[in-house]
Design a protein around this motif. Structure first.
Motif, PDB file in Angstrom:
ATOM      1  N   THR A   7     -19.926  38.343  -8.352  1.00 54.57           N
ATOM      2  CA  THR A   7     -19.893  38.164  -6.907  1.00 54.57           C
ATOM      3  C   THR A   7     -18.835  39.072  -6.287  1.00 54.57           C
ATOM      4  OG1 THR A   7     -18.201  36.431  -6.941  1.00 54.57           O
ATOM      5  CG2 THR A   7     -20.499  35.734  -7.244  1.00 54.57           C
ATOM      6  N   ALA A   8     -18.926  39.264  -4.979  1.00 49.27           N
ATOM      7  CA  ALA A   8     -17.910  40.051  -4.284  1.00 49.27           C
ATOM      8  C   ALA A   8     -16.543  39.378  -4.385  1.00 49.27           C
ATOM      9  CB  ALA A   8     -18.307  40.223  -2.815  1.00 49.27           C
ATOM     10  N   VAL A   9     -16.527  38.052  -4.288  1.00 46.02           N
ATOM     11  CA  VAL A   9     -15.264  37.319  -4.408  1.00 46.02           C
ATOM     12  C   VAL A   9     -14.615  37.590  -5.766  1.00 46.02           C
ATOM     13  CG1 VAL A   9     -14.247  35.013  -4.536  1.00 46.02           C
ATOM     14  CG2 VAL A   9     -15.940  35.538  -2.749  1.00 46.02           C
ATOM     15  N   ASP A  10     -15.423  37.544  -6.829  1.00 44.44           N
ATOM     16  CA  ASP A  10     -14.891  37.796  -8.174  1.00 44.44           C
ATOM     17  C   ASP A  10     -14.459  39.246  -8.354  1.00 44.44           C
ATOM     18  OD1 ASP A  10     -15.229  35.169  -8.915  1.00 44.44           O
ATOM     19  OD2 ASP A  10     -17.156  35.491  -9.907  1.00 44.44           O
ATOM     20  N   LEU A  11     -15.238  40.174  -7.827  1.00 42.26           N
ATOM     21  CA  LEU A  11     -14.876  41.589  -7.950  1.00 42.26           C
ATOM     22  C   LEU A  11     -13.529  41.868  -7.292  1.00 42.26           C
ATOM     23  CD1 LEU A  11     -18.236  43.476  -7.282  1.00 42.26           C
ATOM     24  CD2 LEU A  11     -16.981  43.363  -9.439  1.00 42.26           C
ATOM     25  N   LEU A  12     -13.337  41.342  -6.109  1.00 39.06           N
ATOM     26  CA  LEU A  12     -12.077  41.591  -5.402  1.00 39.06           C
ATOM     27  C   LEU A  12     -10.893  41.023  -6.174  1.00 39.06           C
ATOM     28  CD1 LEU A  12     -13.311  40.913  -1.771  1.00 39.06           C
ATOM     29  CD2 LEU A  12     -12.640  43.126  -2.708  1.00 39.06           C
ATOM     30  N   ALA A  13     -11.087  39.867  -6.796  1.00 36.87           N
ATOM     31  CA  ALA A  13     -10.004  39.291  -7.605  1.00 36.87           C
ATOM     32  C   ALA A  13      -9.672  40.190  -8.791  1.00 36.87           C
ATOM     33  CB  ALA A  13     -10.400  37.900  -8.075  1.00 36.87           C
ATOM     34  N   LYS A  14     -10.716  40.746  -9.420  1.00 34.73           N
ATOM     35  CA  LYS A  14     -10.498  41.620 -10.581  1.00 34.73           C
ATOM     36  C   LYS A  14      -9.913  42.969 -10.163  1.00 34.73           C
ATOM     37  CE  LYS A  14     -13.931  39.429 -13.560  1.00 34.73           C
ATOM     38  NZ  LYS A  14     -12.921  38.976 -14.551  1.00 34.73           N
ATOM     39  N   TYR A  15     -10.306  43.497  -9.019  1.00 32.19           N
ATOM     40  CA  TYR A  15      -9.677  44.723  -8.528  1.00 32.19           C
ATOM     41  C   TYR A  15      -8.191  44.471  -8.262  1.00 32.19           C
ATOM     42  CZ  TYR A  15     -14.453  46.432  -7.509  1.00 32.19           C
ATOM     43  OH  TYR A  15     -15.761  46.826  -7.576  1.00 32.19           O
ATOM     44  N   ARG A  16      -7.912  43.296  -7.710  1.00 29.69           N
ATOM     45  CA  ARG A  16      -6.540  42.959  -7.336  1.00 29.69           C
ATOM     46  C   ARG A  16      -5.626  42.869  -8.555  1.00 29.69           C
ATOM     47  NH1 ARG A  16      -8.052  38.844  -4.554  1.00 29.69           N
ATOM     48  NH2 ARG A  16      -8.602  40.109  -2.755  1.00 29.69           N
ATOM     49  N   ASP A  17      -6.160  42.270  -9.654  1.00 32.44           N
ATOM     50  CA  ASP A  17      -5.306  42.138 -10.848  1.00 32.44           C
ATOM     51  C   ASP A  17      -5.422  43.333 -11.793  1.00 32.44           C
ATOM     52  OD1 ASP A  17      -7.584  41.807 -12.493  1.00 32.44           O
ATOM     53  OD2 ASP A  17      -7.418  39.621 -12.532  1.00 32.44           O
ATOM     54  N   GLY A  18      -6.265  44.310 -11.432  1.00 37.46           N
ATOM     55  CA  GLY A  18      -6.377  45.542 -12.201  1.00 37.46           C
ATOM     56  C   GLY A  18      -7.211  45.448 -13.449  1.00 37.46           C
ATOM     57  N   SER A  19      -7.930  44.342 -13.638  1.00 40.63           N
ATOM     58  CA  SER A  19      -8.735  44.190 -14.854  1.00 40.63           C
ATOM     59  C   SER A  19     -10.058  44.938 -14.786  1.00 40.63           C
ATOM     60  CB  SER A  19      -8.983  42.713 -15.144  1.00 40.63           C
ATOM     61  OG  SER A  19      -9.705  42.101 -14.084  1.00 40.63           O
ATOM     62  N   VAL A  20     -10.483  45.294 -13.600  1.00 41.42           N
ATOM     63  CA  VAL A  20     -11.749  46.018 -13.404  1.00 41.42           C
ATOM     64  C   VAL A  20     -11.535  47.067 -12.321  1.00 41.42           C
ATOM     65  CG1 VAL A  20     -14.115  45.826 -12.543  1.00 41.42           C
ATOM     66  CG2 VAL A  20     -13.265  44.147 -14.168  1.00 41.42           C
ATOM     67  N   SER A  21     -12.199  48.202 -12.455  1.00 42.57           N
ATOM     68  CA  SER A  21     -12.126  49.269 -11.467  1.00 42.57           C
ATOM     69  C   SER A  21     -13.448  49.397 -10.713  1.00 42.57           C
ATOM     70  CB  SER A  21     -11.828  50.602 -12.163  1.00 42.57           C
ATOM     71  OG  SER A  21     -12.175  51.701 -11.326  1.00 42.57           O
ATOM     72  N   PRO A  22     -13.424  49.745  -9.419  1.00 43.43           N
ATOM     73  CA  PRO A  22     -14.660  50.018  -8.681  1.00 43.43           C
ATOM     74  C   PRO A  22     -15.517  51.091  -9.353  1.00 43.43           C
ATOM     75  CG  PRO A  22     -12.820  49.851  -7.164  1.00 43.43           C
ATOM     76  CD  PRO A  22     -12.239  49.842  -8.544  1.00 43.43           C
ATOM     77  N   VAL A  23     -14.879  52.004 -10.074  1.00 43.34           N
ATOM     78  CA  VAL A  23     -15.626  53.061 -10.768  1.00 43.34           C
ATOM     79  C   VAL A  23     -16.488  52.464 -11.873  1.00 43.34           C
ATOM     80  CG1 VAL A  23     -15.413  55.151 -12.161  1.00 43.34           C
ATOM     81  CG2 VAL A  23     -13.890  54.789 -10.193  1.00 43.34           C
TER      82      VAL A  23
END
Length: 453
Positions: A7-23
């Motif tokens: 979900t977008a909510v989950d993606l933003l959390a992962k971007y915030r903690d650096g565990s996942v990149s938009p790339v």
């Protein structure tokens, strides 16, 4: 889980903690597109190179601490919502392909929030069908069952959401064009209060809203795209209502019979009745109500829209007019038989619908109904009736809220015996858009895996 399904909510959390990149995310989304697209044909103007570049820019903003509210989240935008540099064919081969000079307000707000707009999505002929039939785009199909329609006119948006082409997909709605495909694809889709999202080319009943897999993502998207824009004289300030609701004591009107149009499939009625039971168990006061609108209202609207479309088509050069879908040409062919009285009376029925809905909300807090009387119909049909003279027999549950300007959202209510999603519709008073989504969040219980092939 594949990153394309987050979900977008989950993606933003992962971007915030650096565990996942938009790339990383856009690569998984593009891989999903490659897997599904030959079969469901949801996309128009796919731009992988632009998407990758935007994802890298988003990655940089997350490192720099300058990320926006949707930064790095993959989104699609329905093709009739203008994006700069891309033609807006309106789903028909009759349109002259001229690149749009600027983003429409909703698309501009997505970009400002850092969203990665990687593609537009398909729509049927002039947006006048609840299917994916188009003379410009390939036939859009339902990922749950590719022999069935994804609905319309936000056909590609719904198919893309169900297939997992990222979490947020913008559609438009003038008679059910967000809610019908959302219902048939198992999604949350909201038609906001009229003016909540600036359209740019306002018209009575026309609205823009998100189609998503969760109510929380729809609320997030709506918070980003809502607000005043001078290009739309009907637009309102950004939503200020809260994403919460108290079920106990909620007065719910249960509408299982529209009174007109196609009969309600027993499986649809059972699923929506089960949703009503969920609300009752949580303390809501549910009462069944009589039909809200009449045959005269729906037929009047048909006459007015027919004249409007006939006027637009008549203005085309003859060689382009000949490219319009035959079913649409057949529908408008009788417009010349209508008198000025017929057209004025038809227009007046838009107001009559609005007044009828308004009277219900003097007694109830929510109107619960099916989204459509039937489950998804065969993909190749322009209309579920397969009859251009009866094009609106399936919109009696949805179109009243376009005319009354009330927000209405969908939530999955269950499944047919053949495995097709069944949508319930939740309509609420003006300006309670996020309240409707909070109610959908209380009810959402997907129960099945999303399509994977």
């Amino acid at each position: 889980m594949n990153l394309a399904d987050l979900t977008a909510v989950d993606l933003l959390a992962k971007y915030r903690d650096g565990s996942v990149s938009p790339v990383e995310v856009i690569e998984d989304v593009l891989a999903r597109v490659e897997q599904f697209e030959p079969r469901i044909s949801a996309l128009y103007a796919l731009d992988p190179a632009g998407a990758r570049a935007a994802a890298h820019e988003s990655e940089r903003r997350w490192r720099d601490g300058t990320a926006g509210a949707l930064d790095g989240v993959p989104v699609t935008v329905k093709e009739n919502i203008a994006t700069r540099g891309t033609p807006v064919p309106q789903g028909t081969a009759a349109t002259e392909l001229i690149p749009a000079v600027e983003d429409a307000p909703a698309a501009a707000r997505l970009r400002e929030a850092g969203a990665v707009i990687f593609s537009k999505t398909t729509m049927p002929e002039y947006g006048m069908l609840s299917s994916g039939v188009s003379t410009f785009h390939h036939l859009t199909r339902n990922p749950w069952d590719v022999t069935k329609t994804a609905g319309g006119s936000s056909a590609g948006a719904a198919a893309a959401a169900a297939a997992g082409y990222g979490p947020i997909h913008l559609g438009t709605d003038i008679g059910g064009s967000i809610r019908l495909p959302a219902g048939w694809c198992g999604l949350v889709g909201i038609k906001p209060t009229h003016g909540r999202v600036a359209v740019g080319n306002p018209y009575p009943g026309r609205a823009i809203g998100p189609l998503t897999r969760t109510a929380a993502d729809a609320a997030l998207a709506l918070s980003v795209i809502s607000g005043y824009d001078p290009r739309d004289y009907t637009s309102l300030p950004a939503a200020s209502d809260r994403y919460e609701i108290t079920i106990a004591g909620l007065r719910v009107a249960l509408l299982l019979d529209a009174g007109i149009g196609l009969p309600v499939d027993p499986e649809v009625a059972a699923a929506v009745s089960s949703t009503a039971s969920q609300l009752e168990k949580a303390g809501a006061l549910v009462e069944r109500i009589a039909p809200i609108i009449t045959r005269e209202m729906l037929d009047g609207l048909d006459r007015f829209w027919r004249i409007r479309s006939a006027t637009d088509i008549a203005a085309l050069p003859e060689e382009r007019r000949a490219k319009v879908l035959p079913q649409i040409r057949e529908w408008v062919s009788t417009a010349g038989d209508l008198s000025g009285f017929d057209v004025f009376h038809g227009y007046s029925q838009m107001g009559a619908m609005a007044a009828a809905v308004g009277r219900v909300f003097t007694t109830y807090d929510v109107i619960l109904s099916p989204v459509a009387p039937i489950t998804a119909f065969p993909a190749e049909l322009a209309y579920p009736t397969d009859d251009p003279s009866k094009p609106f027999e399936h919109i009696a549950f949805t179109v009243p809220y376009n005319m009354s300007q009330h927000p209405a959202t969908t939530v999955n209510a269950g499944w047919s015996s053949s495995g097709l999603p069944i949508g319930a519709q939740l309509a609420v008073p003006h300006h309670q858009d996020l309240t409707a989504l909070a109610l959908a969040a209380h009810l959402e219980n997907h129960q099945r895996e999303w399509p994977t092939s």
